[in-house]
Design an enzyme around this catalytic site. Structure first.
Site, PDB file in Angstrom:
ATOM      1  N   ASP A  13      31.752 -22.726   3.947  1.00  0.00           N
ATOM      2  CA  ASP A  13      30.665 -22.413   4.879  1.00  0.00           C
ATOM      3  C   ASP A  13      30.094 -23.655   5.552  1.00  0.00           C
ATOM      4  O   ASP A  13      28.906 -23.701   5.893  1.00  0.00           O
ATOM      5  CB  ASP A  13      29.526 -21.636   4.170  1.00  0.00           C
ATOM      6  CG  ASP A  13      30.024 -20.334   3.582  1.00  0.00           C
ATOM      7  OD1 ASP A  13      30.971 -19.756   4.143  1.00  0.00           O
ATOM      8  OD2 ASP A  13      29.464 -19.898   2.556  1.00  0.00           O
ATOM      9  N   LYS A  16      33.056 -24.442   9.703  1.00  0.00           N
ATOM     10  CA  LYS A  16      34.446 -24.650  10.174  1.00  0.00           C
ATOM     11  C   LYS A  16      34.736 -23.784  11.402  1.00  0.00           C
ATOM     12  O   LYS A  16      35.359 -24.240  12.357  1.00  0.00           O
ATOM     13  CB  LYS A  16      35.440 -24.306   9.048  1.00  0.00           C
ATOM     14  CG  LYS A  16      35.283 -25.172   7.807  1.00  0.00           C
ATOM     15  CD  LYS A  16      36.222 -24.749   6.698  1.00  0.00           C
ATOM     16  CE  LYS A  16      35.928 -23.372   6.141  1.00  0.00           C
ATOM     17  NZ  LYS A  16      34.638 -23.256   5.436  1.00  0.00           N
ATOM     18  N   GLY A  40      34.552 -16.226   5.748  1.00  0.00           N
ATOM     19  CA  GLY A  40      33.713 -15.655   6.801  1.00  0.00           C
ATOM     20  C   GLY A  40      33.371 -16.787   7.745  1.00  0.00           C
ATOM     21  O   GLY A  40      32.587 -17.667   7.386  1.00  0.00           O
ATOM     22  N   HIS A  41      34.000 -16.817   8.906  1.00  0.00           N
ATOM     23  CA  HIS A  41      33.823 -17.925   9.849  1.00  0.00           C
ATOM     24  C   HIS A  41      33.028 -17.423  11.050  1.00  0.00           C
ATOM     25  O   HIS A  41      33.495 -16.562  11.782  1.00  0.00           O
ATOM     26  CB  HIS A  41      35.187 -18.490  10.271  1.00  0.00           C
ATOM     27  CG  HIS A  41      35.942 -19.103   9.128  1.00  0.00           C
ATOM     28  ND1 HIS A  41      37.210 -19.624   9.254  1.00  0.00           N
ATOM     29  CD2 HIS A  41      35.592 -19.316   7.828  1.00  0.00           C
ATOM     30  CE1 HIS A  41      37.598 -20.102   8.068  1.00  0.00           C
ATOM     31  NE2 HIS A  41      36.643 -19.917   7.200  1.00  0.00           N
ATOM     32  N   GLN A 222      37.456 -21.688   3.023  1.00  0.00           N
ATOM     33  CA  GLN A 222      36.746 -22.199   1.851  1.00  0.00           C
ATOM     34  C   GLN A 222      36.503 -23.705   2.004  1.00  0.00           C
ATOM     35  O   GLN A 222      36.450 -24.185   3.121  1.00  0.00           O
ATOM     36  CB  GLN A 222      37.514 -21.892   0.546  1.00  0.00           C
ATOM     37  CG  GLN A 222      37.533 -20.401   0.165  1.00  0.00           C
ATOM     38  CD  GLN A 222      38.543 -19.582   0.939  1.00  0.00           C
ATOM     39  OE1 GLN A 222      39.725 -19.888   0.973  1.00  0.00           O
ATOM     40  NE2 GLN A 222      38.090 -18.511   1.582  1.00  0.00           N
TER      41      GLN A 222
HETATM   42  P1  GDP Z   1      32.434 -21.461   7.903  1.00  0.00           P
HETATM   43  O1  GDP Z   1      32.812 -20.475   6.840  1.00  0.00           O
HETATM   44  O2  GDP Z   1      32.725 -22.869   7.497  1.00  0.00           O
HETATM   45  O3  GDP Z   1      33.033 -21.135   9.237  1.00  0.00           O
HETATM   46  O4  GDP Z   1      30.852 -21.365   8.053  1.00  0.00           O
HETATM   47  P2  GDP Z   1      29.977 -20.019   8.092  1.00  0.00           P
HETATM   48  O5  GDP Z   1      30.172 -19.343   9.384  1.00  0.00           O
HETATM   49  O6  GDP Z   1      30.179 -19.211   6.861  1.00  0.00           O
HETATM   50  O7  GDP Z   1      28.527 -20.628   7.954  1.00  0.00           O
HETATM   51  C1  GDP Z   1      28.051 -21.589   8.836  1.00  0.00           C
HETATM   52  C2  GDP Z   1      26.754 -21.057   9.478  1.00  0.00           C
HETATM   53  O8  GDP Z   1      26.133 -22.105  10.154  1.00  0.00           O
HETATM   54  C3  GDP Z   1      27.019 -19.985  10.530  1.00  0.00           C
HETATM   55  O9  GDP Z   1      25.941 -19.100  10.547  1.00  0.00           O
HETATM   56  C4  GDP Z   1      27.076 -20.782  11.832  1.00  0.00           C
HETATM   57  O10 GDP Z   1      26.746 -20.010  12.972  1.00  0.00           O
HETATM   58  C5  GDP Z   1      26.041 -21.810  11.551  1.00  0.00           C
HETATM   59  N1  GDP Z   1      26.200 -23.102  12.204  1.00  0.00           N
HETATM   60  C6  GDP Z   1      27.319 -23.859  12.356  1.00  0.00           C
HETATM   61  N2  GDP Z   1      26.996 -25.071  12.854  1.00  0.00           N
HETATM   62  C7  GDP Z   1      25.648 -25.057  13.029  1.00  0.00           C
HETATM   63  C8  GDP Z   1      24.700 -26.022  13.462  1.00  0.00           C
HETATM   64  O11 GDP Z   1      25.030 -27.164  13.787  1.00  0.00           O
HETATM   65  N3  GDP Z   1      23.394 -25.645  13.473  1.00  0.00           N
HETATM   66  C9  GDP Z   1      22.988 -24.399  13.119  1.00  0.00           C
HETATM   67  N4  GDP Z   1      21.699 -24.104  13.202  1.00  0.00           N
HETATM   68  N5  GDP Z   1      23.836 -23.474  12.682  1.00  0.00           N
HETATM   69  C10 GDP Z   1      25.164 -23.817  12.620  1.00  0.00           C
HETATM   70  P1  IMO Z   2      34.650 -19.807   4.060  1.00  0.00           P
HETATM   71  O1  IMO Z   2      36.040 -19.877   4.601  1.00  0.00           O
HETATM   72  C1  IMO Z   2      32.001 -20.069   0.625  1.00  0.00           C
HETATM   73  C2  IMO Z   2      33.570 -18.630  -3.190  1.00  0.00           C
HETATM   74  C3  IMO Z   2      32.951 -17.394  -3.795  1.00  0.00           C
HETATM   75  C4  IMO Z   2      33.121 -17.692  -5.264  1.00  0.00           C
HETATM   76  C5  IMO Z   2      34.486 -18.399  -5.307  1.00  0.00           C
HETATM   77  C6  IMO Z   2      35.646 -17.478  -5.654  1.00  0.00           C
HETATM   78  O2  IMO Z   2      33.763 -18.870   4.797  1.00  0.00           O
HETATM   79  O3  IMO Z   2      34.062 -21.167   3.894  1.00  0.00           O
HETATM   80  P2  IMO Z   2      36.962 -15.601  -4.308  1.00  0.00           P
HETATM   81  O4  IMO Z   2      36.484 -14.324  -3.683  1.00  0.00           O
HETATM   82  O5  IMO Z   2      37.625 -16.519  -3.357  1.00  0.00           O
HETATM   83  O6  IMO Z   2      37.787 -15.349  -5.535  1.00  0.00           O
HETATM   84  O7  IMO Z   2      35.623 -16.321  -4.838  1.00  0.00           O
HETATM   85  O8  IMO Z   2      34.683 -18.939  -4.018  1.00  0.00           O
HETATM   86  N1  IMO Z   2      34.083 -18.473  -1.803  1.00  0.00           N
HETATM   87  C7  IMO Z   2      33.487 -18.985  -0.734  1.00  0.00           C
HETATM   88  N2  IMO Z   2      32.317 -19.653  -0.613  1.00  0.00           N
HETATM   89  N3  IMO Z   2      32.796 -19.878   1.702  1.00  0.00           N
HETATM   90  C8  IMO Z   2      33.975 -19.229   1.593  1.00  0.00           C
HETATM   91  O9  IMO Z   2      34.842 -19.129   2.609  1.00  0.00           O
HETATM   92  C9  IMO Z   2      34.348 -18.717   0.343  1.00  0.00           C
HETATM   93  N4  IMO Z   2      35.424 -18.024  -0.107  1.00  0.00           N
HETATM   94  C10 IMO Z   2      35.250 -17.895  -1.432  1.00  0.00           C
HETATM   95  O10 IMO Z   2      31.603 -17.257  -3.433  1.00  0.00           O
HETATM   96  O11 IMO Z   2      32.157 -18.619  -5.675  1.00  0.00           O
HETATM   97 MG    MG Z   3      31.946 -18.947   5.722  1.00  0.00          MG
END
Ligand code: GDP
Ligand code: IMO
Ligand code: MG
Length: 421
Positions: A13, A16, A40-41, A222
């Protein structure tokens, strides 16, 4: 043109999806190589929010080819839904997406086994996303899994029957709810028909693109500390989330990779169980109060802490990170003081590694370097020189302590809220 691997340098998270979306216009293909719908991106295109789970974030550009490569575990029903949801919002998917015939299939019994395993662990549960990821990879490693090409075979129902009955024996023993064959066959065959034209030899496709001089962007899922080998085991996911996984997960060899980018938040988060040495209630309350740091896949509140340079330095080493993209700088805008963990201490002993033994890691007390905050809204700033001096000092220290070149800073979720250095 370069082939780039992008990885998360913390616990997932890191943002990416947003950075992939920004970089997509520079490449020909975006490729997912590991994980599954546990990812979840989040990407914003204008005001429209998208959360991608299996499909590479590059799909939103409308013309970039996207590949779900062999290392990914695919729930075909979830994938069809993701395709349909994107198409409803006007994104062209069909012509732009290809799926590896070798990728393993996630089935409903994997999800049930995931739930059973978590229940049995009780207080020591991993906090998985319950998407069946661990059991699907376990089948792959045990050489009992079904691949996307099996889904297309006429004998799929028969083969599935054997898998369902074997899995149900274990599910019953674990006190879970056995799965029912007939609806699974119907649902998976429907999904197979929809996906059939997209399933192919993606290794050949990726190499054709490279041979033509095209460039690939590997979208890590991840983060480095969820890696099955290098993460905080057993609180990890079941794939290699570090850069090496992009090669095995795609069939593109290491000598075709030109650059590795590590994405990291300006602070640290993790969702689920396991160690988080710099966890801090103040920063969690601040970010949650702003409505931020809730999981994109499960909606769970993410645990939050200060930036941990021990973690990112080791991630830089394992992944070979050349450049870093720091996201969510704006999350720290209101703080009078910000901190970076430079090393840990156990008693008087100094440690600068993320200990493999979780009891040792739990005993580590972070040692911080304090920085004055910038107390300025950075979300509207568009260039490096426009950032407050204190923010630049913080970012420079963060990059120096990580040991890689700072290349991008993100100050909001939108495409244009990105500063290139
Ligand atoms: P990912 O799994 O690495 O793609 O990240 P996620 O989407 O799960 O979580 C990142 C969160 O941060 C999302 O809600 C994005 O919209 C948000 N986000 C990414 N970069 C920024 C930033 O620079 N500032 C803010 N406020 N939100 C950001
Ligand atoms: P993105 O790509 C954050 C975490 C879960 C749990 C552990 C194992 O959005 O960054 P799993 O379901 O993979 O067997 O869970 O890994 N986890 C993540 N945490 N971002 C993710 O993906 C994750 N995918 C799995 O919360 O701790
Ligand atoms: Mg994510």
């Amino acid at each position: 043109m370069a082939n780039i691997i992008l990885v998360g340098a913390q616990w997932g998270d890191e943002g990416k999806g947003k950075i992939i979306d920004v970089l997509t216009e520079q490449v020909d293909m975006v490729v997912r190589t590991q994980g599954g719908s546990n990812a979840g991106h989040t990407v914003y295109v204008g005001k429209q929010k998208y959360v991608l789970h299996l499909i590479p974030s590059g799909i939103l550009h409308g013309k970039t080819k996207c590949v779900i490569a062999n290392g990914v575990v695919i729930d075909p029903v979830a994938l069809v839904k993701e395709i349909e949801d994107l198409e409803t919002l006007g994104t062209k998917v069909n012509g732009n997406l290809r799926i590896s015939e070798k990728a393993h299939v996630v089935l409903p019994y994997h999800r049930e086994l995931d739930a059973c395993s978590e229940r049995l662990k009780g207080k020591k549960s991993i906090g998985t996303t319950r998407r069946g990821i661990g059991p699907a990879y376990a089948d792959k490693i045990s050489r009992t899994g079904l691949r996307m090409l099996d889904l297309l075979r006429p004998d799929f129902p028969e083969r599935l029957r054997a898998h369902v009955s074997a899995s149900n024996r274990i599910i019953r023993a674990l006190g879970g709810k056995p799965v029912v064959l007939a609806p699974i066959v119907a649902e998976y065959q429907r999904a197979a028909q929809r996906l059939r034209p997209l399933i192919t030899d993606t290794v050949a496709l990726l190499h054709q693109t490279i041979d033509r001089g095209g460039s690939l962007l590997f979208e890590g899922a991840q983060g480095s500390y969820l890696d099955i080998d290098h993460g905080t085991y057993p609180y990890v996911t079941s794939s290699n989330t570090t850069s090496g996984g992009a090669c095995t997960g795609s069939g593109v060899p290491p000598n075709r990779i030109d650059k590795v980018i590590g994405v990291m938040k300006a602070y640290t988060t993790r969702v689920g169980g396991g160690p988080l040495p710099t966890e801090d209630a103040l920063i969690a309350d601040l970010l949650h109060g702003m409505g931020r740091e809730f999981g994109a896949t499960t909606g769970r509140a993410r645990r939050c802490g200060w930036f941990d340079a021990v973690v990112t330095r080791q991630a830089a080493q394992i992944n070979g990170i050349d450049e870093i993209a720091v996201t969510n700088l704006d999350g720290l805008d209101t703080l009078a003081e910000v901190k970076i963990c430079t090393h840990y201490k156990i008693g008087e002993r100094k440690l600068d590694r993320v200990a493999a033994d979780l009891d040792t890691l739990a005993a580590c007390k972070p040692v911080y370097r304090s920085f004055p905050g910038w107390l300025t809204d950075t979300s509207g700033i568009r260039d490096w020189k426009g950032l407050p001096l204190n923010a630049r000092k913080y970012l420079k220290a963060l990059a120096e302590l990580t040991g890689a070149k700072l290349a991008m800073v993100s100050i909001g979720p939108a495409r244009d809220q990105t500063i290139f250095l």
